[in-house]
Design an enzyme around this catalytic site. Structure first.
Site, PDB file in Angstrom:
ATOM      1  N   GLU A 138       0.842  -1.211   0.000  1.00  0.00           N
ATOM      2  CA  GLU A 138       0.000   0.000   0.000  1.00  0.00           C
ATOM      3  C   GLU A 138       0.873   1.256   0.000  1.00  0.00           C
ATOM      4  O   GLU A 138       0.569   2.241  -0.678  1.00  0.00           O
ATOM      5  CB  GLU A 138      -0.918  -0.022   1.233  1.00  0.00           C
ATOM      6  N   GLU A 157       1.554   6.617  -6.836  1.00  0.00           N
ATOM      7  CA  GLU A 157       0.522   7.624  -7.131  1.00  0.00           C
ATOM      8  C   GLU A 157       1.112   9.030  -7.038  1.00  0.00           C
ATOM      9  O   GLU A 157       0.851   9.883  -7.891  1.00  0.00           O
ATOM     10  CB  GLU A 157      -0.633   7.491  -6.137  1.00  0.00           C
TER      11      GLU A 157
HETATM   12  N1  LIG Z   1      -4.309  11.575 -13.303  1.00  0.00           N
HETATM   13  C1  LIG Z   1      -5.232  10.662 -13.639  1.00  0.00           C
HETATM   14  N2  LIG Z   1      -5.571  10.497 -14.939  1.00  0.00           N
HETATM   15  C2  LIG Z   1      -6.509   9.593 -15.295  1.00  0.00           C
HETATM   16  N3  LIG Z   1      -7.142   8.763 -14.438  1.00  0.00           N
HETATM   17  C3  LIG Z   1      -6.838   8.875 -13.137  1.00  0.00           C
HETATM   18  C4  LIG Z   1      -5.875   9.839 -12.667  1.00  0.00           C
HETATM   19  N4  LIG Z   1      -5.778   9.719 -11.319  1.00  0.00           N
HETATM   20  C5  LIG Z   1      -6.640   8.726 -10.977  1.00  0.00           C
HETATM   21  N5  LIG Z   1      -7.263   8.224 -12.054  1.00  0.00           N
HETATM   22  C6  LIG Z   1      -8.234   7.126 -12.098  1.00  0.00           C
HETATM   23  O1  LIG Z   1      -9.436   7.506 -11.442  1.00  0.00           O
HETATM   24  C7  LIG Z   1      -9.964   6.394 -10.711  1.00  0.00           C
HETATM   25  C8  LIG Z   1     -10.094   6.779  -9.244  1.00  0.00           C
HETATM   26  O2  LIG Z   1      -8.789   7.044  -8.747  1.00  0.00           O
HETATM   27  P1  LIG Z   1      -8.530   7.575  -7.282  1.00  0.00           P
HETATM   28  O3  LIG Z   1      -7.065   7.668  -7.104  1.00  0.00           O
HETATM   29  O4  LIG Z   1      -9.342   8.794  -7.051  1.00  0.00           O
HETATM   30  O5  LIG Z   1      -9.188   6.496  -6.339  1.00  0.00           O
HETATM   31  P2  LIG Z   1      -8.708   5.034  -5.960  1.00  0.00           P
HETATM   32  O6  LIG Z   1      -8.196   4.311  -7.165  1.00  0.00           O
HETATM   33  O7  LIG Z   1      -9.821   4.402  -5.238  1.00  0.00           O
HETATM   34  O8  LIG Z   1      -7.442   5.252  -5.009  1.00  0.00           O
HETATM   35  P3  LIG Z   1      -7.425   5.754  -3.493  1.00  0.00           P
HETATM   36  O9  LIG Z   1      -8.465   4.972  -2.753  1.00  0.00           O
HETATM   37  O10 LIG Z   1      -6.027   5.457  -3.060  1.00  0.00           O
HETATM   38  O11 LIG Z   1      -7.702   7.227  -3.528  1.00  0.00           O
HETATM   39  C9  LIG Z   1      -9.011   5.221 -10.968  1.00  0.00           C
HETATM   40  O12 LIG Z   1      -9.442   4.449 -12.063  1.00  0.00           O
HETATM   41  C10 LIG Z   1      -7.697   5.922 -11.325  1.00  0.00           C
HETATM   42  O13 LIG Z   1      -6.869   5.173 -12.134  1.00  0.00           O
END
Ligand SMILES: Nc1ncnc2c1ncn2[C@@H]1O[C@H](COP(=O)(O)OP(=O)(O)OP(=O)(O)O)[C@@H](O)[C@H]1O
Length: 217
Positions: free
Chosen positions: A84, A91
């Site tokens: 993690e 990220e």
């Molecule tokens: N810069 C970016 N460009 C395109 N897609 C993105 C970007 N950042 C995040 N995403 C996509 O948006 C979706 C949500 O990502 P986000 O990081 O908000 O939540 P997560 O994957 O649940 O992670 P976490 O729970 O650690 O915040 C995922 O499919 C991720 O790949």
């Protein structure tokens, strides 16, 4: 994606040489610990892993398991938060290299999240493989193990909640940390292997340090 990244702002310049590389092993350990604690502050998923890790560590401490089974569980207790933290690092690096939304950023982040998911799923399967043979002996000692189980639940709740946003300020965090610490006492008394108790204590210490950092912000 490479063309996109070349067109972006260069990374910030690294700190001047005096601030880098002139520290001992203890300082390096401190930086690594800070990285884990700050990830626990930011990342809800890591807080969930901390709570589940305490429960798995308590099981490894108190259940009648072979040394290999205990070792496997404890390695997994460490590996899931490690994955993690690596996911969180990736990220952050992706956001630095690609501040806007892009398909490359999505692919990188989803792949890293998939690695954590695979490891977490493997950990659950390993637990499910280890539990059934241990269950009859655990059930036979249910009464004697009840205080340890209650203590482990309290410590797990403290480890999961402490680093997150909590209502009530420092008093609530201090009470939660003390409750989590108290939960370790019956666990240590019932433990067949104190390595499991130590793992639960380390996860609680990480959560408490993350809470301290949140309060100092
Ligand atoms: N810069 C970016 N460009 C395109 N897609 C993105 C970007 N950042 C995040 N995403 C996509 O948006 C979706 C949500 O990502 P986000 O990081 O908000 O939540 P997560 O994957 O649940 O992670 P976490 O729970 O650690 O915040 C995922 O499919 C991720 O790949």
């Amino acid at each position: 994606m490479r063309a996109t990244m070349r067109a972006r702002e260069p990374h910030p310049a690294p700190p001047p040489p005096a601030a880098r590389g002139h520290h001992g092993l203890a300082a390096s350990f401190g930086f690594a610990w800070t990285g884990l604690a700050e990830t626990a502050l930011r990342d809800r998923n890591l807080r969930i892993h901390l709570a589940l890790g305490v429960l798995a560590a308590a099981f490894a401490a108190a259940a009648p398991l072979s040394p290999a089974e205990r070792a496997l569980l404890l390695v997994l207790v460490a590996l899931v938060p490690a994955a993690e933290a690596a996911n969180s690092a990736l990220e952050a690096a992706v956001d630095l290299a690609s501040p806007g939304r892009s398909e490359g950023a999505r692919i990188a982040k989803d792949a890293a999240a998939g690695a954590v998911l695979a490891l977490a799923a493997g950990s659950v399967l390993a637990f499910l493989a280890i539990l059934p043979p241990a269950w009859p002996a655990l059930w036979a000692r249910a009464g004697a193990l009840a205080p340890a189980a209650a203590g482990a639940l309290g410590t797990a709740a403290a480890a999961g909640l402490l680093p997150g946003p909590l209502p009530g300020g420092r008093g609530v965090r201090a009470a939660l940390a003390l409750g989590g610490l108290a939960g370790l006492v019956p666990l240590a008394r019932a433990a067949e292997a104190q390595a499991g108790t130590a793992a639960a204590a380390l996860l609680l210490a990480l959560a408490a340090d993350a809470a301290r950092r949140r309060a100092a912000r």
